[in-house]
Design a protein around this motif. Structure first.
Motif, PDB file in Angstrom:
ATOM      1  N   PRO A 158       0.806  -1.230   0.000  1.00 22.82           N
ATOM      2  CA  PRO A 158       0.000   0.000   0.000  1.00 22.82           C
ATOM      3  C   PRO A 158       0.830   1.266   0.000  1.00 22.82           C
ATOM      4  O   PRO A 158       0.339   2.328  -0.408  1.00 22.82           O
ATOM      5  N   GLU A 159       2.085   1.175   0.419  1.00 23.82           N
ATOM      6  CA  GLU A 159       2.918   2.379   0.458  1.00 23.82           C
ATOM      7  C   GLU A 159       3.157   2.939  -0.947  1.00 23.82           C
ATOM      8  O   GLU A 159       3.354   4.153  -1.118  1.00 23.82           O
ATOM      9  N   LEU A 160       3.118   2.056  -1.976  1.00 23.30           N
ATOM     10  CA  LEU A 160       3.303   2.543  -3.338  1.00 23.30           C
ATOM     11  C   LEU A 160       2.093   3.337  -3.803  1.00 23.30           C
ATOM     12  O   LEU A 160       2.227   4.370  -4.466  1.00 23.30           O
ATOM     13  N   GLY A 161       0.897   2.860  -3.472  1.00 22.50           N
ATOM     14  CA  GLY A 161      -0.307   3.622  -3.796  1.00 22.50           C
ATOM     15  C   GLY A 161      -0.326   4.955  -3.082  1.00 22.50           C
ATOM     16  O   GLY A 161      -0.734   5.983  -3.653  1.00 22.50           O
ATOM     17  N   GLU A 162       0.119   4.966  -1.839  1.00 25.22           N
ATOM     18  CA  GLU A 162       0.176   6.219  -1.083  1.00 25.22           C
ATOM     19  C   GLU A 162       1.174   7.187  -1.712  1.00 25.22           C
ATOM     20  O   GLU A 162       0.927   8.402  -1.775  1.00 25.22           O
ATOM     21  N   GLU A 163       2.282   6.656  -2.185  1.00 25.70           N
ATOM     22  CA  GLU A 163       3.279   7.519  -2.826  1.00 25.70           C
ATOM     23  C   GLU A 163       2.708   8.154  -4.088  1.00 25.70           C
ATOM     24  O   GLU A 163       2.912   9.351  -4.338  1.00 25.70           O
ATOM     25  N   LEU A 164       1.995   7.370  -4.878  1.00 28.11           N
ATOM     26  CA  LEU A 164       1.408   7.921  -6.086  1.00 28.11           C
ATOM     27  C   LEU A 164       0.346   8.960  -5.756  1.00 28.11           C
ATOM     28  O   LEU A 164       0.266  10.014  -6.400  1.00 28.11           O
ATOM     29  N   ALA A 165      -0.473   8.680  -4.741  1.00 28.83           N
ATOM     30  CA  ALA A 165      -1.483   9.653  -4.324  1.00 28.83           C
ATOM     31  C   ALA A 165      -0.827  10.960  -3.883  1.00 28.83           C
ATOM     32  O   ALA A 165      -1.301  12.056  -4.206  1.00 28.83           O
ATOM     33  N   ASN A 166       0.273  10.855  -3.169  1.00 29.85           N
ATOM     34  CA  ASN A 166       0.989  12.056  -2.743  1.00 29.85           C
ATOM     35  C   ASN A 166       1.550  12.822  -3.939  1.00 29.85           C
ATOM     36  O   ASN A 166       1.588  14.057  -3.945  1.00 29.85           O
ATOM     37  N   SER A 167       1.991  12.071  -4.961  1.00 23.39           N
ATOM     38  CA  SER A 167       2.479  12.719  -6.171  1.00 23.39           C
ATOM     39  C   SER A 167       1.359  13.473  -6.869  1.00 23.39           C
ATOM     40  O   SER A 167       1.547  14.605  -7.325  1.00 23.39           O
ATOM     41  N   PHE A 168       0.184  12.847  -6.950  1.00 21.97           N
ATOM     42  CA  PHE A 168      -0.972  13.550  -7.506  1.00 21.97           C
ATOM     43  C   PHE A 168      -1.215  14.862  -6.766  1.00 21.97           C
ATOM     44  O   PHE A 168      -1.491  15.898  -7.375  1.00 21.97           O
ATOM     45  N   CYS A 169      -1.125  14.786  -5.451  1.00 22.36           N
ATOM     46  CA  CYS A 169      -1.439  15.960  -4.630  1.00 22.36           C
ATOM     47  C   CYS A 169      -0.413  17.073  -4.784  1.00 22.36           C
ATOM     48  O   CYS A 169      -0.710  18.235  -4.489  1.00 22.36           O
ATOM     49  N   ARG A 170       0.791  16.736  -5.230  1.00 24.68           N
ATOM     50  CA  ARG A 170       1.818  17.764  -5.462  1.00 24.68           C
ATOM     51  C   ARG A 170       1.646  18.450  -6.817  1.00 24.68           C
ATOM     52  O   ARG A 170       2.289  19.460  -7.085  1.00 24.68           O
ATOM     53  N   THR A 171       0.810  17.864  -7.676  1.00 25.15           N
ATOM     54  CA  THR A 171       0.587  18.424  -9.004  1.00 25.15           C
ATOM     55  C   THR A 171      -0.421  19.556  -8.925  1.00 25.15           C
ATOM     56  O   THR A 171      -1.414  19.462  -8.193  1.00 25.15           O
ATOM     57  N   ASP A 172      -0.183  20.615  -9.664  1.00 29.19           N
ATOM     58  CA  ASP A 172      -1.104  21.743  -9.674  1.00 29.19           C
ATOM     59  C   ASP A 172      -2.497  21.253 -10.100  1.00 29.19           C
ATOM     60  O   ASP A 172      -2.650  20.701 -11.195  1.00 29.19           O
ATOM     61  N   PRO A 173      -3.523  21.428  -9.264  1.00 29.86           N
ATOM     62  CA  PRO A 173      -4.843  20.845  -9.566  1.00 29.86           C
ATOM     63  C   PRO A 173      -5.446  21.346 -10.872  1.00 29.86           C
ATOM     64  O   PRO A 173      -6.042  20.564 -11.623  1.00 29.86           O
ATOM     65  N   THR A 174      -5.304  22.633 -11.159  1.00 27.60           N
ATOM     66  CA  THR A 174      -5.872  23.175 -12.403  1.00 27.60           C
ATOM     67  C   THR A 174      -5.231  22.535 -13.623  1.00 27.60           C
ATOM     68  O   THR A 174      -5.912  22.112 -14.568  1.00 27.60           O
ATOM     69  N   ILE A 175      -3.909  22.433 -13.598  1.00 22.61           N
ATOM     70  CA  ILE A 175      -3.190  21.825 -14.712  1.00 22.61           C
ATOM     71  C   ILE A 175      -3.474  20.331 -14.779  1.00 22.61           C
ATOM     72  O   ILE A 175      -3.661  19.761 -15.860  1.00 22.61           O
ATOM     73  N   ALA A 176      -3.539  19.683 -13.614  1.00 22.81           N
ATOM     74  CA  ALA A 176      -3.806  18.246 -13.581  1.00 22.81           C
ATOM     75  C   ALA A 176      -5.158  17.907 -14.198  1.00 22.81           C
ATOM     76  O   ALA A 176      -5.300  16.927 -14.937  1.00 22.81           O
ATOM     77  N   LYS A 177      -6.160  18.716 -13.904  1.00 20.69           N
ATOM     78  CA  LYS A 177      -7.493  18.465 -14.459  1.00 20.69           C
ATOM     79  C   LYS A 177      -7.478  18.578 -15.985  1.00 20.69           C
ATOM     80  O   LYS A 177      -8.077  17.768 -16.690  1.00 20.69           O
ATOM     81  N   ALA A 178      -6.785  19.588 -16.481  1.00 17.13           N
ATOM     82  CA  ALA A 178      -6.693  19.757 -17.930  1.00 17.13           C
ATOM     83  C   ALA A 178      -5.869  18.639 -18.561  1.00 17.13           C
ATOM     84  O   ALA A 178      -6.221  18.115 -19.628  1.00 17.13           O
ATOM     85  N   PHE A 179      -4.763  18.255 -17.901  1.00 19.40           N
ATOM     86  CA  PHE A 179      -3.897  17.192 -18.429  1.00 19.40           C
ATOM     87  C   PHE A 179      -4.637  15.858 -18.437  1.00 19.40           C
ATOM     88  O   PHE A 179      -4.469  15.049 -19.354  1.00 19.40           O
TER      89      PHE A 179
END
Length: 258
Positions: A158-179
């Motif tokens: 589960p630590e790998l899923g948590e790491e990916l979730a944390n990476s998502f959270c570091r991404t600018d939300p506006t840009i992430a939604k468009a990307f």
């Protein structure tokens, strides 16, 4: 840039919601032989958010141009580009546009189209993608926490899923939604036949985002390409199976460099 200063160049391009840190487990093996170039797509990691342009980055061609700009700035030629997930198609577009810059492509868990079509299984219906994008728009952080473990596909770790979730959270939300919209609604199937450089397609035995069969589809349409299926699960084998991922990349890239 890191690695062997006298070696040929290798660029690692991360997928949606990730950043260059996602490569850290394969970089040491690759860096023994290559000058490794790492970067963050605009909106991710330590990138310059002000470089994002809504019109330019509404299509994967805009991201491909970003890759080419890095290549021009660094004077890169005879480059091996490793593109993960959506960056596999970004790499395809870059190599089609300026093939003289690239010696090889490695397409890691690629998908040229995520939406099912007549005679083609992308893994998602259009309704699935619309629901995914609506959920992302409504609650980006909640969406990230829910989807990251599915993308990673390693419930026993589960630590790998948590790491990916944390990476998502570091991404600018506006840009992430468009990307996300650009990623999941793109169709690059016709671009595959235009690739003229040696290409390795790497898929996982089980992948919820790019199901088995897509790798073969890509390999069948990229002239002269090779398909490798890793005995791994999930969409991010550079984290879940780094040794096997690095070995597949090196076997292909070093054979071509000799």
């Amino acid at each position: 840039m890191t690695g062997n200063p006298d070696g040929p160049a290798m660029m690692l391009a991360h997928g949606f919601g990730c950043d260059q840190n996602m490569w850290r487990l394969v970089v040491p093996a690759l860096a023994e032989h290559f000058r490794v170039i790492l970067f963050d797509h605009v909106g991710a990691g330590r990138s310059d958010r002000s470089a994002w342009r809504p019109e330019r980055h509404a299509r994967l061609d805009g991201y491909a141009e970003d890759v080419l700009e890095i290549c021009r700035e660094l004077g890169l030629r005879e480059l091996t580009l490793v593109g993960h997930s959506v960056s596999a198609m970004i790499g395809v577009l870059a190599a089609v546009r300026e093939p003289e810059r690239f010696a090889r492509l490695v397409l890691l868990t690629p998908s040229p189209r995520y939406v099912d079509d007549v005679g083609y299984r992308g893994g998602f219906s259009r309704a699935d993608i619309d629901e995914l994008l609506e959920s992302l728009d409504a609650n980006y952080l909640g969406w990230s926490a829910a989807l990251a473990p599915v993308i990673m596909g390693t419930p026993e770790r589960p630590e790998l899923g948590e790491e990916l979730a944390n990476s998502f959270c570091r991404t600018d939300p506006t840009i992430a939604k468009a990307f996300a919209r650009t990623t999941f609604l793109s169709d690059n199937r016709e671009d595959l036949a235009e690739v003229t450089v040696p290409t390795l397609v790497v898929e996982c035995a089980a992948d919820a985002i790019a199901p088995r069969g897509i790798g073969a589809f890509v390999a069948d349409r990229v002239p002269g390409s090779t398909l490798v299926t890793l005995d791994a699960t999930g969409h991010c084998p550079q984290l879940s199976a780094p040794e096997a991922t690095a070995a597949a990349i090196l076997d292909f890239a070093l054979a071509g460099a000799r």
